[in-house]
Scaffold this motif. Sequence first.
Motif, mmCIF file in Angstrom:
data_model
loop_
_atom_site.group_PDB
_atom_site.id
_atom_site.type_symbol
_atom_site.label_atom_id
_atom_site.label_comp_id
_atom_site.label_asym_id
_atom_site.label_seq_id
_atom_site.Cartn_x
_atom_site.Cartn_y
_atom_site.Cartn_z
ATOM 1 N N TRP A 1 0.829 -1.200 0.000
ATOM 2 C CA TRP A 1 0.000 0.000 0.000
ATOM 3 C C TRP A 1 0.869 1.258 0.000
ATOM 4 O O TRP A 1 0.586 2.218 -0.714
ATOM 5 N N ARG B 1 2.358 1.816 -3.474
ATOM 6 C CA ARG B 1 1.355 2.372 -4.397
ATOM 7 C C ARG B 1 1.081 3.843 -4.089
ATOM 8 O O ARG B 1 0.969 4.663 -5.004
ATOM 9 N N THR B 2 0.971 4.180 -2.817
ATOM 10 C CA THR B 2 0.717 5.565 -2.424
ATOM 11 C C THR B 2 1.866 6.473 -2.831
ATOM 12 O O THR B 2 1.646 7.556 -3.371
ATOM 13 N N ALA C 1 3.948 5.949 -5.260
ATOM 14 C CA ALA C 1 3.924 6.043 -6.723
ATOM 15 C C ALA C 1 2.888 7.060 -7.198
ATOM 16 O O ALA C 1 3.124 7.784 -8.172
ATOM 17 N N LYS C 2 1.773 7.133 -6.512
ATOM 18 C CA LYS C 2 0.715 8.108 -6.883
ATOM 19 C C LYS C 2 1.099 9.536 -6.517
ATOM 20 O O LYS C 2 0.657 10.479 -7.151
ATOM 21 N N LEU C 3 1.897 9.700 -5.471
ATOM 22 C CA LEU C 3 2.262 11.023 -4.989
ATOM 23 C C LEU C 3 3.518 11.606 -5.629
ATOM 24 O O LEU C 3 3.851 12.759 -5.392
ATOM 25 N N THR C 4 4.215 10.814 -6.408
ATOM 26 C CA THR C 4 5.466 11.272 -7.011
ATOM 27 C C THR C 4 5.385 11.198 -8.538
ATOM 28 O O THR C 4 4.526 10.511 -9.094
#
Length: 75
Positions: free
Chosen positions: A64, A67-68, A70-73
């Motif tokens: 998790w 994934r988080t 990866a979404k924030l960068t």
Amino acid sequence: MRIPARFAPLLFGALLSAIMVSLVSAFVLLVNQGLHPGFLAAWARSCATTWPVAFIAVTLVAPWVRRTVAKLTVS
């Protein structure tokens, strides 16, 4: 000896949790009890009892977090 790549997530969780438990438990024991003759035994006991919890937590939470991140960068 090399470990098959399919075990990488478990090895990651084992190493990360062992390192974190060792550092944090040593710090907490030093702050709360100071350096005393039974420190190493107390530290070993603390690590042995908390590492399984940390290992499970890291193993379950790491995907998790990846994934988080990866979404924030952006690359």
